[in-house]
Scaffold this motif. Sequence first.
Motif, mmCIF file in Angstrom:
data_model
loop_
_atom_site.group_PDB
_atom_site.id
_atom_site.type_symbol
_atom_site.label_atom_id
_atom_site.label_comp_id
_atom_site.label_asym_id
_atom_site.label_seq_id
_atom_site.Cartn_x
_atom_site.Cartn_y
_atom_site.Cartn_z
ATOM 1 N N ASN A 1 2.572 -0.776 -11.829
ATOM 2 C CA ASN A 1 2.179 0.487 -11.206
ATOM 3 C C ASN A 1 0.676 0.678 -11.214
ATOM 4 O O ASN A 1 0.115 1.357 -10.343
ATOM 5 N N ALA A 2 0.021 0.091 -12.218
ATOM 6 C CA ALA A 2 -1.438 0.183 -12.317
ATOM 7 C C ALA A 2 -2.137 -0.851 -11.449
ATOM 8 O O ALA A 2 -3.364 -0.924 -11.444
ATOM 9 N N GLY A 3 -1.344 -1.652 -10.736
ATOM 10 C CA GLY A 3 -1.940 -2.637 -9.840
ATOM 11 C C GLY A 3 -2.228 -3.969 -10.486
ATOM 12 O O GLY A 3 -2.935 -4.796 -9.908
ATOM 13 N N MET A 4 -1.669 -4.219 -11.666
ATOM 14 C CA MET A 4 -1.914 -5.474 -12.375
ATOM 15 C C MET A 4 -0.752 -6.435 -12.132
ATOM 16 O O MET A 4 0.399 -6.044 -12.064
ATOM 17 N N SER A 5 -1.085 -7.726 -12.015
ATOM 18 C CA SER A 5 -0.089 -8.794 -11.883
ATOM 19 C C SER A 5 0.874 -8.533 -10.725
ATOM 20 O O SER A 5 2.089 -8.691 -10.857
ATOM 21 N N LEU A 6 0.326 -8.149 -9.574
ATOM 22 C CA LEU A 6 1.164 -7.868 -8.406
ATOM 23 C C LEU A 6 1.281 -9.092 -7.510
ATOM 24 O O LEU A 6 0.356 -9.903 -7.417
ATOM 25 N N ASN A 7 2.410 -9.238 -6.859
ATOM 26 C CA ASN A 7 2.597 -10.208 -5.789
ATOM 27 C C ASN A 7 2.582 -9.458 -4.472
ATOM 28 O O ASN A 7 3.493 -8.665 -4.197
ATOM 29 N N HIS A 8 1.555 -9.687 -3.662
ATOM 30 C CA HIS A 8 1.444 -9.020 -2.365
ATOM 31 C C HIS A 8 2.316 -9.744 -1.341
ATOM 32 O O HIS A 8 2.282 -10.972 -1.247
ATOM 33 N N VAL A 9 3.088 -8.949 -0.583
ATOM 34 C CA VAL A 9 4.094 -9.517 0.309
ATOM 35 C C VAL A 9 3.782 -9.141 1.757
ATOM 36 O O VAL A 9 3.493 -7.979 2.047
ATOM 37 N N ALA A 10 3.847 -10.142 2.635
ATOM 38 C CA ALA A 10 3.785 -9.923 4.083
ATOM 39 C C ALA A 10 5.188 -10.136 4.641
ATOM 40 O O ALA A 10 5.863 -11.092 4.261
ATOM 41 N N ILE A 11 5.621 -9.235 5.510
ATOM 42 C CA ILE A 11 6.993 -9.278 6.016
ATOM 43 C C ILE A 11 6.983 -9.526 7.511
ATOM 44 O O ILE A 11 6.316 -8.814 8.266
ATOM 45 N N VAL A 12 7.723 -10.534 7.907
ATOM 46 C CA VAL A 12 7.928 -10.824 9.323
ATOM 47 C C VAL A 12 9.342 -10.376 9.656
ATOM 48 O O VAL A 12 10.312 -10.878 9.085
ATOM 49 N N GLY A 13 9.479 -9.404 10.567
ATOM 50 C CA GLY A 13 10.812 -8.868 10.804
ATOM 51 C C GLY A 13 10.991 -8.241 12.149
ATOM 52 O O GLY A 13 10.083 -8.247 12.996
ATOM 53 N N CYS A 14 12.181 -7.682 12.315
ATOM 54 C CA CYS A 14 12.545 -7.008 13.557
ATOM 55 C C CYS A 14 13.115 -5.637 13.223
ATOM 56 O O CYS A 14 14.147 -5.541 12.550
#
Length: 451
Positions: free
Chosen positions: A122-135
């Motif tokens: 929640n504090a922004g530490m150890s995050l995996n940023h995700v990009a989503i390809v969808g419909c």
Amino acid sequence: MRLFDVAMVLCGAAVASQIRFAYVAEQSFYVAFVAFAAAFSLALFPSFDVYGSPRGRSALGLVREVSLGWLIVQGCALALMFSLHRLDAVSRLWFAYWTAISGGLMIVGRLIIHAIIANMHNAGMSLNHVAIVGCGAHCDSIVEKIDRARYSGFRATVAFNATPASGHINARIPVFEEHEAFVDYVRSHDVHEVWLALPLSQEHTILRFVNAFRDDLVNLRFIPDVRSLALFESGVSRLLDVAAIDLLASPLSRDARLKKEIFDRGFALAALIVLAPLLIGIAIAVKLSSPGPVLFKQRRKGADGRIFTIYKFRSMRLHAQDAGILRQATRNDPRVTGVGAFLRRSSLDELPQFFNVLCGDMSIVGPRPHALEHDDLYQKVVPGYIHRYRIKPGITGWAQVNGFRGETDRIEKMEKRVACDLYYLLNWSFGLDMRIIVTTVFKGLRGTNAY
């Protein structure tokens, strides 16, 4: 965590000894009991995914897995002590204290770790940023799930609309419709994951993104949109080491079925031991109520359509029955004995089915099995009826605790029962099973629809 669990097993035993005996029990059989439990925890906990990565897992899931694993461990330790003829020497109160304290300590420890990791995310530490390809809606639902599970460590940062002509993606994140611009954004903004939330018809789009990120250190994952094809929320199986998407198959994974099987056998064995005096008393009452056998036996359909013989305490007088025709019990049915009426109202006539569970034909919780004549009838007229048999039938179930038990004199009653059974299949969890069992215990002695 393995060392922590062993330490909590030992600590719980010591604290239970202080509470029960005012000293730490040093008898050899107590020491052996605790040692067996510690060894079983190291051997069995990995099977329940107790030591899996916390990323993406809920606190409730952790509690459920640890609770189930610890109860199974204690059941195995009890069985071993019983086989060594040492169980009578063990204090039952000490065992109850020990089980509760050690289980509580293991759960609290994991909840603390989960809370620390969730706060870090929640504090922004150890995050995996995700990009989503969808419909459209499928892409929106994936973004919403990520937003709701902020403890998971995933953050949706950008989306790509693969079918702009069919509608917009309503996500709160930047949405691209141009392929190269999206790929450049992923590479320049430290995005760790690209999730392809696409229908199977979008093979060309899938290949396009696979080729685009082939030489990048980005995790590319495919989350297929098969809502138009699948009856249940689709899972993935491995067949001959090849991943297969389950469109029409049991929604319970192999691991889930194994856990359920272990719990069922252990629960049934414990129930038969505890309820033995009651079973003997009911058997005597049935025998004295009217001439005939104590047990009623009938062929029913089990998991995957396999036929088995179900056991109940006989609640009716012996009577002739036309071949191929089954007449359900009705209100004030003259065939039902006085003892049988009480057994049916209280569901005590179902207790011999613990033997079915112990033999592997049934589960503690699941869709109730119907007579074969009813299966032949309702399978043709009730949509989804056959899918009740994708798992083992149960002694009790979601339909029964919601009031759909007893006579099905109208097709609407069976449709509602089947709807409850399918809901159970779609939403199965160990917690739901526990809820159904507890509700059955409290509701079982005041049933109104069984007669």
